[in-house]
Design an enzyme around this catalytic site. Sequence first.
Site, short mmCIF file in Angstrom:
data_model
loop_
_atom_site.label_atom_id
_atom_site.label_comp_id
_atom_site.label_asym_id
_atom_site.label_seq_id
_atom_site.Cartn_x
_atom_site.Cartn_y
_atom_site.Cartn_z
CB SER A 271 8.50 -8.67 -6.03
OG SER A 271 8.60 -7.34 -5.64
NE ARG B 140 4.80 -9.63 -9.41
CZ ARG B 140 4.94 -8.55 -8.63
NH1 ARG B 140 5.33 -8.69 -7.36
NH2 ARG B 140 4.71 -7.35 -9.09
N GLY C 166 1.44 -3.13 0.44
CA GLY C 166 0.84 -2.49 -0.73
C GLY C 166 0.75 -3.45 -1.91
NE ARG D 89 2.15 2.44 0.22
CZ ARG D 89 2.94 1.46 -0.17
NH1 ARG D 89 3.09 0.38 0.59
NH2 ARG D 89 3.58 1.53 -1.31
CB SER E 32 3.03 1.74 -10.55
OG SER E 32 2.54 0.76 -9.66
CG ASP F 261 11.01 -1.15 -3.28
OD1 ASP F 261 10.26 -0.15 -3.30
OD2 ASP F 261 10.62 -2.29 -3.57
CE LYS G 72 7.59 3.08 -4.01
NZ LYS G 72 6.94 2.06 -4.85
NE ARG H 79 10.37 3.32 1.76
CZ ARG H 79 10.16 2.16 1.19
NH1 ARG H 79 10.42 2.00 -0.11
NH2 ARG H 79 9.70 1.14 1.89
NE ARG I 194 11.90 -1.81 0.61
CZ ARG I 194 12.11 -3.13 0.57
NH1 ARG I 194 13.20 -3.64 1.10
NH2 ARG I 194 11.25 -3.95 0.00
C1 S3P Z 1 6.47 -3.94 -6.16
C2 S3P Z 1 6.53 -2.82 -6.95
C3 S3P Z 1 7.10 -1.53 -6.53
C4 S3P Z 1 7.84 -1.64 -5.21
C5 S3P Z 1 7.15 -2.51 -4.22
C6 S3P Z 1 6.95 -3.91 -4.77
C7 S3P Z 1 5.94 -5.18 -6.72
O1 S3P Z 1 6.08 -0.58 -6.40
O2 S3P Z 1 8.07 -0.35 -4.65
O3 S3P Z 1 7.92 -2.60 -3.03
O4 S3P Z 1 6.16 -6.26 -6.14
O5 S3P Z 1 5.28 -5.12 -7.77
P1 S3P Z 1 5.49 0.19 -7.66
O6 S3P Z 1 4.18 -0.39 -7.97
O7 S3P Z 1 5.37 1.60 -7.19
O8 S3P Z 1 6.40 -0.01 -8.81
#
Ligand code: S3P
Length: 446
Positions: free
Chosen positions: A22, A26, A93, A121, A167, A319, A346, A350, A396
Amino acid sequence: MKYHITPSTTFTGMHKVAPDKSISHRSIMFGSLANGVTRVTNFLEGEDALSTLQAFRDMGVQIDRDGDKVTIYGVGMGGLKAPKKPLDMGNSGTSMRLLSGILSAQDFDSTMIGDESLSKRPMERVAKPLRQMGAVIATTGEKGTPPITITGGQTLSAIHYNMPMASAQVKSCLLLAGLWVKGETVVIEPEITRDHTERMLNAFGYDVKVTPLQNGNEIRLTGGGQLTACDIEVPADISAAAFFMVAGLIAKTGDVVLPKVGINPTRTGVIDILRLMGADITLQNQTLVGGEPVADICVKSSPLHGIEIPLHLVPLAIDEFPVIFIASSCATGKTVLRGAEELRVKESDRIQVMADGLTTLGIDCTVLDDGIEIIGRGQSEFVFGGGEIECHHDHRIAMSFAVASLRASDEIVINGTQTVATSFPNFATLAKEAGLHLEIVDTDLS
Ligand code: S3P
């Protein structure tokens, strides 16, 4: 690719697990949009983070990479250029959802595509609120799924958005779009979700106001500001550490130290859940690195017992559930997870994919709409039998079933393990060093 894993009983040593995914994503986004040069160390050299990196290169940002060291020559808020071809987000995603926010505010058109898993997704969760802000965005797949096309040149307006689901990706998408908006963007999360976007905006000198509500937070920012480049040291990923934590806990001889792992309180649900199950996990050398708390995580082999997983911990461990299900199988008694319908959207479903794999390995489990019940076999030396597992393009799932080999009676074969490279490219090497009897079989060559 496949993993062939024969049973082993020891999982020990000090292991530097993969950098945080994450935060790596960013760092590229904010570094690209900043004024000045951002230097990132311990960047995740996994396919997902590299998809984000390539997307910004495709939009004209100079990004130099030497292994895990990345230098980003920021172009400022108005400096991105139209990509010449669709941006390929691979399996990621996070890249697609966060970039939807950024791209909706640009003056050029763009298209984003993804692999087989990403193409299934849901993307309307970002498209819908972005349209309310004035974006022209279409999810052109069958069911509100990718490819996404965005028509640039729109003037976005501020939104006050109550997110229907917890989310971090939706929250981050809207905050990012809000950077180009006149006025204040307000996002309300129904429960706390990871806050790396808020922290990194602050690190780049952008003011974000967070007000705690009864369950989640209200997050506000005013558009029109600038980001100032800064250096980022990425901590190790607690989501990668989770596989090594559970392996250390369920192994007959388990004793691992995982240095410099991010322990941001919006990510530590896995530690809380495993401790509630009886896990011996301690944190040492706690410090702050670039606005994110880190610690060495020490784990020792522990007898686990089943629990009802507290609802408020679900988004904080979202996760980590695949490997928590492996821990639950090795506990005595029943573990119940509810309130986790997000797991169905996901990289794979999952809940179903884990239930299928657990059943193959002889575990008694019941699928619920929003979770699962698992009857642990902690009293047995061999919790799992052998068998063949499909990981459905989900890294995962692959790593979780690899960990199960520490309590298995026979060989576990995992199909489709190339997906592990999205988040933890050296997983197999490190897991072997720690004690797994893992062999990689390249099905293209055999
Ligand atoms: C993430 C947020 C999570 C997580 C994903 C990474 C992120 O998803 O499952 O692997 O980096 O912002 P959600 O948006 O469903 O919270």
